[in-house]
Motif scaffolding. Structure first.
Motif, PDB file in Angstrom:
ATOM      1  N   ILE A   1       0.859  -1.188   0.000  1.00  0.00           N
ATOM      2  CA  ILE A   1       0.000   0.000   0.000  1.00  0.00           C
ATOM      3  C   ILE A   1       0.890   1.229   0.000  1.00  0.00           C
ATOM      4  CG2 ILE A   1      -1.857   1.253   1.158  1.00  0.00           C
ATOM      5  CD1 ILE A   1      -2.780  -1.453   0.335  1.00  0.00           C
ATOM      6  N   LYS A   2       0.799   2.019  -1.040  1.00  0.00           N
ATOM      7  CA  LYS A   2       1.533   3.286  -1.100  1.00  0.00           C
ATOM      8  C   LYS A   2       0.573   4.405  -0.724  1.00  0.00           C
ATOM      9  CE  LYS A   2       4.539   6.125  -4.009  1.00  0.00           C
ATOM     10  NZ  LYS A   2       5.225   6.237  -5.319  1.00  0.00           N
ATOM     11  N   ILE A   3       0.848   5.056   0.406  1.00  0.00           N
ATOM     12  CA  ILE A   3      -0.023   6.117   0.935  1.00  0.00           C
ATOM     13  C   ILE A   3       0.601   7.461   0.596  1.00  0.00           C
ATOM     14  CG2 ILE A   3      -1.201   7.007   2.971  1.00  0.00           C
ATOM     15  CD1 ILE A   3      -0.657   4.283   4.305  1.00  0.00           C
ATOM     16  N   LEU A   4      -0.069   8.233  -0.218  1.00  0.00           N
ATOM     17  CA  LEU A   4       0.451   9.532  -0.643  1.00  0.00           C
ATOM     18  C   LEU A   4       0.070  10.626   0.350  1.00  0.00           C
ATOM     19  CD1 LEU A   4      -0.449   9.399  -4.447  1.00  0.00           C
ATOM     20  CD2 LEU A   4       1.583   8.517  -3.306  1.00  0.00           C
TER      21      LEU A   4
ATOM     22  N   ASP B   1      -7.095   1.130  -5.998  1.00  0.00           N
ATOM     23  CA  ASP B   1      -6.785   2.401  -5.340  1.00  0.00           C
ATOM     24  C   ASP B   1      -7.980   2.831  -4.516  1.00  0.00           C
ATOM     25  OD1 ASP B   1      -8.324   4.710  -7.001  1.00  0.00           O
ATOM     26  OD2 ASP B   1      -7.611   3.181  -8.405  1.00  0.00           O
ATOM     27  N   PHE B   2      -7.729   3.601  -3.484  1.00  0.00           N
ATOM     28  CA  PHE B   2      -8.793   4.111  -2.624  1.00  0.00           C
ATOM     29  C   PHE B   2      -8.288   5.359  -1.922  1.00  0.00           C
ATOM     30  CE2 PHE B   2      -6.352   1.066  -0.132  1.00  0.00           C
ATOM     31  CZ  PHE B   2      -6.148   1.703   1.077  1.00  0.00           C
ATOM     32  N   THR B   3      -9.168   6.021  -1.202  1.00  0.00           N
ATOM     33  CA  THR B   3      -8.811   7.227  -0.462  1.00  0.00           C
ATOM     34  C   THR B   3      -8.954   6.970   1.029  1.00  0.00           C
ATOM     35  OG1 THR B   3      -9.523   8.650  -2.278  1.00  0.00           O
ATOM     36  CG2 THR B   3      -9.298   9.673  -0.112  1.00  0.00           C
ATOM     37  N   HIS B   4      -7.928   7.332   1.764  1.00  0.00           N
ATOM     38  CA  HIS B   4      -7.940   7.217   3.227  1.00  0.00           C
ATOM     39  C   HIS B   4      -8.023   8.613   3.822  1.00  0.00           C
ATOM     40  CE1 HIS B   4      -6.869   6.144   7.305  1.00  0.00           C
ATOM     41  NE2 HIS B   4      -5.781   6.904   7.241  1.00  0.00           N
ATOM     42  N   GLU B   5      -8.906   8.799   4.792  1.00  0.00           N
ATOM     43  CA  GLU B   5      -9.068  10.099   5.433  1.00  0.00           C
ATOM     44  C   GLU B   5      -8.539  10.047   6.858  1.00  0.00           C
ATOM     45  OE1 GLU B   5     -12.877  11.922   5.129  1.00  0.00           O
ATOM     46  OE2 GLU B   5     -13.311  11.019   3.175  1.00  0.00           O
ATOM     47  N   ASP B   6      -7.810  11.107   7.231  1.00  0.00           N
ATOM     48  CA  ASP B   6      -7.351  11.256   8.614  1.00  0.00           C
ATOM     49  C   ASP B   6      -7.338  12.755   8.916  1.00  0.00           C
ATOM     50  OD1 ASP B   6      -5.038  12.388   7.551  1.00  0.00           O
ATOM     51  OD2 ASP B   6      -3.767  10.675   8.009  1.00  0.00           O
ATOM     52  N   PRO B   7      -6.903  13.185  10.093  1.00  0.00           N
ATOM     53  CA  PRO B   7      -6.938  14.612  10.416  1.00  0.00           C
ATOM     54  C   PRO B   7      -6.165  15.503   9.451  1.00  0.00           C
ATOM     55  CG  PRO B   7      -6.655  13.336  12.411  1.00  0.00           C
ATOM     56  CD  PRO B   7      -6.539  12.371  11.279  1.00  0.00           C
ATOM     57  N   ASP B   8      -5.212  14.909   8.695  1.00  0.00           N
ATOM     58  CA  ASP B   8      -4.444  15.706   7.735  1.00  0.00           C
ATOM     59  C   ASP B   8      -5.203  15.959   6.443  1.00  0.00           C
ATOM     60  OD1 ASP B   8      -2.183  15.983   9.322  1.00  0.00           O
ATOM     61  OD2 ASP B   8      -1.369  14.064   8.685  1.00  0.00           O
ATOM     62  N   GLY B   9      -6.185  15.121   6.154  1.00  0.00           N
ATOM     63  CA  GLY B   9      -6.924  15.293   4.912  1.00  0.00           C
ATOM     64  C   GLY B   9      -7.141  13.971   4.198  1.00  0.00           C
ATOM     65  N   HIS B  10      -7.248  14.044   2.880  1.00  0.00           N
ATOM     66  CA  HIS B  10      -7.512  12.880   2.040  1.00  0.00           C
ATOM     67  C   HIS B  10      -6.193  12.383   1.454  1.00  0.00           C
ATOM     68  CE1 HIS B  10     -11.900  13.672   2.029  1.00  0.00           C
ATOM     69  NE2 HIS B  10     -11.516  14.936   2.057  1.00  0.00           N
ATOM     70  N   HIS B  11      -5.950  11.092   1.597  1.00  0.00           N
ATOM     71  CA  HIS B  11      -4.720  10.484   1.081  1.00  0.00           C
ATOM     72  C   HIS B  11      -5.079   9.433   0.035  1.00  0.00           C
ATOM     73  CE1 HIS B  11      -2.360  12.218   4.412  1.00  0.00           C
ATOM     74  NE2 HIS B  11      -3.441  11.960   5.138  1.00  0.00           N
ATOM     75  N   VAL B  12      -4.636   9.654  -1.186  1.00  0.00           N
ATOM     76  CA  VAL B  12      -4.792   8.624  -2.213  1.00  0.00           C
ATOM     77  C   VAL B  12      -3.865   7.464  -1.864  1.00  0.00           C
ATOM     78  CG1 VAL B  12      -4.367   8.060  -4.635  1.00  0.00           C
ATOM     79  CG2 VAL B  12      -5.502  10.208  -4.031  1.00  0.00           C
ATOM     80  N   CYS B  13      -4.409   6.248  -1.908  1.00  0.00           N
ATOM     81  CA  CYS B  13      -3.650   5.043  -1.584  1.00  0.00           C
ATOM     82  C   CYS B  13      -3.632   4.122  -2.804  1.00  0.00           C
ATOM     83  CB  CYS B  13      -4.269   4.308  -0.396  1.00  0.00           C
ATOM     84  SG  CYS B  13      -4.307   5.275   1.129  1.00  0.00           S
ATOM     85  N   LEU B  14      -2.447   3.668  -3.159  1.00  0.00           N
ATOM     86  CA  LEU B  14      -2.265   2.802  -4.316  1.00  0.00           C
ATOM     87  C   LEU B  14      -2.000   1.381  -3.831  1.00  0.00           C
ATOM     88  CD1 LEU B  14       0.183   5.163  -6.230  1.00  0.00           C
ATOM     89  CD2 LEU B  14      -2.315   5.148  -6.341  1.00  0.00           C
ATOM     90  N   VAL B  15      -2.737   0.426  -4.332  1.00  0.00           N
ATOM     91  CA  VAL B  15      -2.546  -0.978  -3.970  1.00  0.00           C
ATOM     92  C   VAL B  15      -1.740  -1.638  -5.085  1.00  0.00           C
ATOM     93  CG1 VAL B  15      -3.670  -3.137  -3.319  1.00  0.00           C
ATOM     94  CG2 VAL B  15      -4.774  -0.940  -2.799  1.00  0.00           C
ATOM     95  N   LEU B  16      -0.564  -2.160  -4.711  1.00  0.00           N
ATOM     96  CA  LEU B  16       0.385  -2.673  -5.687  1.00  0.00           C
ATOM     97  C   LEU B  16       0.883  -4.049  -5.278  1.00  0.00           C
ATOM     98  CD1 LEU B  16       2.408   0.647  -5.780  1.00  0.00           C
ATOM     99  CD2 LEU B  16       0.972  -0.149  -7.673  1.00  0.00           C
ATOM    100  N   GLU B  17       1.522  -4.713  -6.201  1.00  0.00           N
ATOM    101  CA  GLU B  17       2.187  -5.981  -5.918  1.00  0.00           C
ATOM    102  C   GLU B  17       3.340  -5.743  -4.942  1.00  0.00           C
ATOM    103  OE1 GLU B  17       4.999  -9.143  -8.445  1.00  0.00           O
ATOM    104  OE2 GLU B  17       4.003  -7.472  -9.447  1.00  0.00           O
ATOM    105  N   PRO B  18       3.481  -6.545  -3.880  1.00  0.00           N
ATOM    106  CA  PRO B  18       4.609  -6.371  -2.964  1.00  0.00           C
ATOM    107  C   PRO B  18       5.921  -6.785  -3.622  1.00  0.00           C
ATOM    108  CG  PRO B  18       3.383  -8.335  -2.375  1.00  0.00           C
ATOM    109  CD  PRO B  18       2.608  -7.669  -3.485  1.00  0.00           C
TER     110      PRO B  18
END
Length: 373
Positions: free
Chosen positions: A53-56, A95-112
């Motif tokens: 998971i790559k969290i931007l 891909d999906f979006t994760h929300e936390d107090p910092d805002g919206h983070h695009v998350c990329l699901v990739l092969e390990p």
């Protein structure tokens, strides 16, 4: 012109081990961290498999300077799956979006992946990757670049920690995670040294990538691997990736850097003038048209070059490229130097393409298996 996201923006590292994202991905271990992202090994609880998971950072998307990584990975996933380079680029699984107090983070699901090329090189004496293995890696990277360039994408950031080693058997992740944990995932990836020749690489991290006709930013590439047209502020295209790879090859094969940008080979701090001077000493003067296309506002051309197109007040004397190559000799060395001269051509118009380079003699012969194709 878009630029990179603000590096002072929100930090994606608030997530924790065992946290579940997107109601399915359990974070197990942080595998890497950069200015704009973190990468985690995770368990996909829905599919009973492992993913990366790559969290931007939140500044990567939803700001005035969005990057292109998500769109580019979506495009590369489906542009031409039958191209032999497709297997050497990361495949976006989801891909999906994760929300936390910092805002919206695009998350990329990739092969390990097992590790990067930087750590892989430590398997070898003097961190010099043997020639036959480097031929295989180089061919795979050129296939990846040919695929990307044909699809209208430029990577712009080729360096050892962005070149990933693919897991030979994903089941080793389970072994790696089981206590007692004494070996790295990279060490678990091979049973013995004889298997290194089977290595498969993936050109990863497309966070700085650009479209051929729409650039993320004009100032690209690792400093010492930067193409001359970029340094001069001229227009650039897919050829910057070719230069970037060519400048990296001696570092991987001979553990030396062709360029260091310091006066008299190592004294003083980095200066672009010295870097350009090193390029001139090894590969000759840039073409007049390239100097004329350079950005006159940043004053590099008139400040560093005389009317004849040569560096003013040079410190470096002309050098022979062959003096930087020690680990191979004879006919193989000649073939390798021929490849380097085709890759590190100052004139980007004359610089060979990835597809042309795949036909070079150094990349043929024993050790180049059919599964590279």
């Amino acid at each position: 012109m878009p630029t990179q996201p603000d590096e002072t923006g929100p930090d994606p590292q608030r997530v924790n081990t065992n946290q579940i994202l997107n109601s399915r991905h359990q974070l197990l271990e942080k595998r890497g961290a950069g200015r704009y992202s973190t990468v985690w090994l995770a368990r996909d609880q829905k599919e009973s498999s492992y993913v990366a998971i790559k969290i931007l950072t939140s500044g990567c998307y939803g700001s005035d300077h969005d990057i292109f990584e998500l769109e580019i990975l979506r495009h590369l996933r489906q542009a031409n799956p039958n191209h032999p380079g497709h297997r050497h680029i990361p495949i976006l699984l989801d891909d999906f979006t994760h929300e936390d107090p910092d805002g919206h983070h695009v998350c990329l699901v990739l092969e390990p992946m097992a590790e990067d090329l930087n750590s892989f090189s430590f398997f070898f004496e003097g961190v010099k990757i043997p020639s036959q293995i480097m031929k295989r890696i180089t061919r795979q990277l050129l296939l990846a670049l040919d695929y990307a360039h044909t699809a209208g994408v430029i990577h712009t950031d080729i360096k050892p920690d962005n070149i990933m080693i693919r897991l030979r058997d994903p089941s080793v992740i389970e072994k790696y995670l089981s206590p007692p944990r004494s070996l790295s995932l990279g060490e678990e990836n091979f049973n013995d040294r004889s298997e290194f020749i089977q290595v498969q690489v993936v050109l990863g991290d497309w966070g700085s990538a650009s479209w051929v006709y729409r650039h993320l930013t004009d100032w690209i590439q690792p400093t010492l691997l930067r193409a001359p047209e970029v340094m001069l502020g001229a227009e650039w295209g897919t050829g910057v990736d070719i230069w970037n790879l060519g400048a990296l090859l001696p570092e991987l094969l001979d553990a030396i850097r062709l360029f260091n940008g310091r006066a008299e080979r190592g004294r003083g701090g980095y200066m672009m003038k010295h870097h350009l001077e090193e390029i001139e000493a090894l590969f000759g003067v840039p073409p007049t048209w390239l100097l004329e296309k350079g950005d006159q506002e940043i004053e590099i051309v008139w400040r560093y070059f005389d009317e004849g197109g040569r560096i003013r007040d040079p410190v470096e004397r002309p050098l022979k490229l062959g003096m930087w190559v020690e680990v191979i000799d004879g006919a193989e060395k000649a073939e390798y130097l021929d490849l380097l001269r085709g890759v590190l051509m100052i004139d980007p118009v004359r610089r060979r393409s990835a597809r042309e380079l795949l036909g070079m003699a150094w990349l043929a012969g024993e050790g180049i298996a059919s599964d590279d194709l």
